[in-house]
Design a protein around this motif. Sequence first.
Motif, short mmCIF file in Angstrom:
data_model
loop_
_atom_site.label_atom_id
_atom_site.label_comp_id
_atom_site.label_asym_id
_atom_site.label_seq_id
_atom_site.Cartn_x
_atom_site.Cartn_y
_atom_site.Cartn_z
N ARG A 125 -15.54 10.79 12.57
CA ARG A 125 -16.78 10.18 12.07
C ARG A 125 -16.48 8.88 11.34
NH1 ARG A 125 -20.57 12.61 7.28
NH2 ARG A 125 -22.17 10.97 7.29
N LEU A 126 -15.44 8.89 10.50
CA LEU A 126 -15.07 7.69 9.76
C LEU A 126 -14.62 6.58 10.71
CD1 LEU A 126 -14.49 6.09 7.22
CD2 LEU A 126 -12.28 7.28 7.03
N LYS A 127 -13.81 6.94 11.69
CA LYS A 127 -13.36 5.95 12.68
C LYS A 127 -14.56 5.29 13.36
CE LYS A 127 -11.34 5.57 17.26
NZ LYS A 127 -10.97 6.32 18.47
N SER A 128 -15.52 6.10 13.79
CA SER A 128 -16.70 5.56 14.47
C SER A 128 -17.48 4.62 13.56
CB SER A 128 -17.61 6.71 14.93
OG SER A 128 -16.95 7.51 15.89
N MET A 129 -17.62 5.02 12.29
CA MET A 129 -18.33 4.18 11.32
C MET A 129 -17.65 2.82 11.16
SD MET A 129 -19.43 6.44 8.03
CE MET A 129 -20.64 7.76 8.12
N LEU A 130 -16.33 2.85 10.97
CA LEU A 130 -15.60 1.61 10.70
C LEU A 130 -15.57 0.68 11.90
CD1 LEU A 130 -12.58 2.96 8.60
CD2 LEU A 130 -14.78 2.08 7.81
N VAL A 131 -15.36 1.24 13.08
CA VAL A 131 -15.31 0.41 14.28
C VAL A 131 -16.69 -0.17 14.58
CG1 VAL A 131 -14.89 0.40 16.76
CG2 VAL A 131 -13.36 1.66 15.24
N ALA A 132 -17.72 0.68 14.57
CA ALA A 132 -19.07 0.20 14.84
C ALA A 132 -19.53 -0.77 13.75
CB ALA A 132 -20.04 1.38 14.93
N GLY A 133 -19.15 -0.48 12.50
CA GLY A 133 -19.54 -1.35 11.40
C GLY A 133 -18.90 -2.72 11.50
N THR A 134 -17.63 -2.76 11.89
CA THR A 134 -16.94 -4.04 12.05
C THR A 134 -17.56 -4.86 13.18
OG1 THR A 134 -14.87 -3.08 11.23
CG2 THR A 134 -14.71 -5.14 12.46
N GLU A 135 -17.90 -4.20 14.27
CA GLU A 135 -18.55 -4.91 15.38
C GLU A 135 -19.90 -5.46 14.96
OE1 GLU A 135 -18.68 -1.99 18.45
OE2 GLU A 135 -16.58 -2.26 19.03
N MET A 136 -20.63 -4.68 14.16
CA MET A 136 -21.92 -5.15 13.66
C MET A 136 -21.74 -6.37 12.78
SD MET A 136 -23.61 -5.18 10.52
CE MET A 136 -22.82 -3.84 9.63
N LEU A 137 -20.71 -6.35 11.93
CA LEU A 137 -20.47 -7.47 11.03
C LEU A 137 -20.12 -8.74 11.81
CD1 LEU A 137 -18.42 -5.74 8.19
CD2 LEU A 137 -20.78 -6.54 8.09
N GLU A 138 -19.37 -8.59 12.88
CA GLU A 138 -19.02 -9.75 13.70
C GLU A 138 -20.27 -10.39 14.28
OE1 GLU A 138 -16.31 -8.05 16.48
OE2 GLU A 138 -14.56 -8.25 15.16
N GLU A 139 -21.21 -9.56 14.73
CA GLU A 139 -22.46 -10.08 15.27
C GLU A 139 -23.30 -10.71 14.15
OE1 GLU A 139 -24.41 -6.88 17.20
OE2 GLU A 139 -22.88 -6.65 18.76
N TRP A 140 -23.28 -10.10 12.99
CA TRP A 140 -24.04 -10.59 11.84
C TRP A 140 -23.52 -11.96 11.42
CZ3 TRP A 140 -22.93 -11.06 6.40
CH2 TRP A 140 -24.06 -11.10 5.57
N ILE A 141 -22.19 -12.12 11.41
CA ILE A 141 -21.58 -13.40 11.02
C ILE A 141 -21.92 -14.49 12.02
CG2 ILE A 141 -19.37 -14.61 10.78
CD1 ILE A 141 -18.23 -12.07 9.54
N GLU A 142 -22.03 -14.14 13.29
CA GLU A 142 -22.34 -15.13 14.32
C GLU A 142 -23.66 -15.83 14.06
OE1 GLU A 142 -22.20 -13.25 18.09
OE2 GLU A 142 -20.01 -12.99 18.09
N ALA A 143 -24.55 -15.16 13.33
CA ALA A 143 -25.85 -15.76 13.03
C ALA A 143 -25.73 -16.98 12.13
CB ALA A 143 -26.76 -14.72 12.37
N LEU A 144 -24.59 -17.13 11.44
CA LEU A 144 -24.39 -18.30 10.59
C LEU A 144 -24.24 -19.57 11.42
CD1 LEU A 144 -21.90 -16.99 7.86
CD2 LEU A 144 -24.24 -17.76 7.50
N ARG A 145 -23.54 -19.43 12.56
CA ARG A 145 -23.33 -20.55 13.47
C ARG A 145 -22.78 -21.78 12.74
NH1 ARG A 145 -25.11 -19.06 18.19
NH2 ARG A 145 -26.80 -17.55 18.40
N THR A 146 -21.75 -21.58 11.94
CA THR A 146 -21.08 -22.67 11.23
C THR A 146 -19.59 -22.48 11.36
OG1 THR A 146 -20.92 -21.48 9.13
CG2 THR A 146 -22.95 -22.72 9.54
N ASP A 147 -18.82 -23.42 10.78
CA ASP A 147 -17.37 -23.29 10.78
C ASP A 147 -16.94 -22.05 10.00
OD1 ASP A 147 -17.13 -25.56 12.25
OD2 ASP A 147 -16.80 -26.88 10.52
N VAL A 148 -17.77 -21.65 9.05
CA VAL A 148 -17.46 -20.47 8.25
C VAL A 148 -17.40 -19.24 9.14
CG1 VAL A 148 -18.27 -18.96 6.39
CG2 VAL A 148 -18.53 -21.44 6.20
#
Length: 204
Positions: A153-176
């Motif tokens: 369960r923890l593995k699934s949370m961390l992997v899915a959570g990290t993928e979600m964060l990558e998509e969330w960060i993409e919304a910035l669309r900056t060098d950051v």
Amino acid sequence: MRMSTSNVSTTTPLSTTQERRLLDYLDEQFLELTRGYKKRSHPSSNLTTLPAYLDASQRILDLILQIPPVDPSASLRSTLLLRLTGEVFNSVPGYTPDEQSLSVLLDWLRDLDRGWLAVLRSRGWDLATRSGTSVQLPDGTRSTPLSQTERTRLKSMLVAGTEMLEEWIEALRTDVETTQAGRLEDLFSGVLAEMGFLRGEFSV
């Protein structure tokens, strides 16, 4: 409760009364966190921004990690930390990403990463250094590790959570975006490795 002996402290489980009071308090804190999140778009909410939400979550995280890593308290600590991990990962996408929020989030996730390592290694938690500490269990006691179901369960949370964060960060669309996305690459790799999941096995 802890008794210090040089660099190692002896820890004892919470009493039944202490555990009941802690659960009542944390249930209320989780409820307030959920309420504040649901009302985040209203000016009356105290959790209108992600940093404010993470600050409230940090207080819960700190308290959970201070639960003694000895049975039966050890299982309570892991159960509550799983609950908080899922709660935060589910809530982050509800906020609009910006550079300040991203920096605060990454700091919070590093604490979570170190916290999970402490739990997996049956270590205590030092609030000052934000890291696990060695503890000595009383004679005749033990610290039961996470079950395979909890690890999965923890593995699934961390992997899915990290993928979600990558998509969330993409919304910035900056060098950051590129810089911070790189900082996510190794996030939780130590926790996943500690549970026996190799880097090539991170799929959910």
